[in-house]
Design a protein around this motif. Sequence first.
Motif, PDB file in Angstrom:
ATOM      1  N   ARG A   3      -6.672  15.380  39.355  1.00  0.00           N
ATOM      2  CA  ARG A   3      -5.840  14.709  40.014  1.00  0.00           C
ATOM      3  C   ARG A   3      -6.058  13.294  39.755  1.00  0.00           C
ATOM      4  NH1 ARG A   3      -6.375  18.556  44.680  1.00  0.00           N
ATOM      5  NH2 ARG A   3      -8.083  17.395  45.324  1.00  0.00           N
ATOM      6  N   LYS A   5      -5.238  10.965  42.162  1.00  0.00           N
ATOM      7  CA  LYS A   5      -5.802  10.484  43.362  1.00  0.00           C
ATOM      8  C   LYS A   5      -6.529  11.400  43.945  1.00  0.00           C
ATOM      9  CE  LYS A   5      -2.120   6.898  44.502  1.00  0.00           C
ATOM     10  NZ  LYS A   5      -1.096   6.704  45.484  1.00  0.00           N
ATOM     11  N   LEU A   7      -7.950  13.527  47.082  1.00  0.00           N
ATOM     12  CA  LEU A   7      -7.137  14.179  48.191  1.00  0.00           C
ATOM     13  C   LEU A   7      -8.044  14.287  49.422  1.00  0.00           C
ATOM     14  CD1 LEU A   7      -4.643  15.358  49.380  1.00  0.00           C
ATOM     15  CD2 LEU A   7      -5.324  17.558  48.582  1.00  0.00           C
ATOM     16  N   THR A  22      -4.382   8.995  57.944  1.00  0.00           N
ATOM     17  CA  THR A  22      -3.488   9.085  56.730  1.00  0.00           C
ATOM     18  C   THR A  22      -3.250   7.788  56.049  1.00  0.00           C
ATOM     19  OG1 THR A  22      -2.569  11.268  57.616  1.00  0.00           O
ATOM     20  CG2 THR A  22      -1.339  10.227  56.101  1.00  0.00           C
ATOM     21  N   SER A  26      -4.000   5.993  52.565  1.00  0.00           N
ATOM     22  CA  SER A  26      -2.833   5.516  51.649  1.00  0.00           C
ATOM     23  C   SER A  26      -3.149   4.242  51.362  1.00  0.00           C
ATOM     24  CB  SER A  26      -1.661   5.566  52.196  1.00  0.00           C
ATOM     25  OG  SER A  26      -0.686   5.178  51.585  1.00  0.00           O
ATOM     26  N   ASP A  31      -4.738  10.014  48.666  1.00  0.00           N
ATOM     27  CA  ASP A  31      -3.859  10.886  49.165  1.00  0.00           C
ATOM     28  C   ASP A  31      -4.394  11.465  50.389  1.00  0.00           C
ATOM     29  OD1 ASP A  31      -1.625  10.515  47.432  1.00  0.00           O
ATOM     30  OD2 ASP A  31      -2.181  12.033  46.027  1.00  0.00           O
ATOM     31  N   THR A  33      -3.651  14.499  53.398  1.00  0.00           N
ATOM     32  CA  THR A  33      -2.959  15.834  54.331  1.00  0.00           C
ATOM     33  C   THR A  33      -3.748  16.016  55.512  1.00  0.00           C
ATOM     34  OG1 THR A  33      -1.828  17.949  53.895  1.00  0.00           O
ATOM     35  CG2 THR A  33      -4.073  17.713  52.860  1.00  0.00           C
TER      36      THR A  33
END
Length: 229
Positions: A3, A5, A7, A22, A26, A31, A33
């Motif tokens: 990836r 970025k 996660l 979050t 950012s 990233d 979730t």
Amino acid sequence: MAREKKLVLVIDDDEDIRFTITEICSQAGLDATSAPDGQEGLVLFTEKKPDIILVDYHMPKMDGLATVKAIRGTDETVPVLVLTVDERQQIADAFLDAGATDFALKPIKAPDLISRINVNIRIGILLKESVRGQKEVFIDKGINNATLKLIVNCLKTTGSTLAIEDICRQVSLAYPTVHRYLQYLVETGNAGFDIYYGCASKRGRPRNLYYLTGRGEAMSNNFSCPDRS
């Protein structure tokens, strides 16, 4: 294909905290979730394969400790950062024994959190390298070799005695984590400490100032300094 970025998976029952983290991620180019409890968090963990997990301690359905244990049942290397307002060492030890990597204290400060996330992502990379090199990830209960390298190399490169607070600042790890690793180093004869009482006019609480023993210096020769860029 890797990836672009990294996660971050945030598991916390507080919607405001999930939103805040979050947003912080950012702004830092990460990233993120999120899940409201451990059960949903485990599903996302399996589906998304995050680079790091942030998990709250007190949650309904499945608390943070049970969540960490479940994660470690399937993955030895993903870094797990515990979010908590509880600074007691016995709580930290329980999480470290379960396989947590580090801690972040609430209320969350963005610069501290990002620094903590970044250093633990690097720890996760080192742990994955250990697996590829068929080395043990955890060398003792609650002690992983990547975090141990960070702390040993910090003591070695400084070349002087250091208080826990000094080490925390240099390696960007939480006080309970550093305390646990220093305790392990002392118990195994790889580190020692002097007790500093301060000057006569400002005695206050004594502080332990840690250093590597000759045995610890020999251990450090087997460690390559991790990339802290």
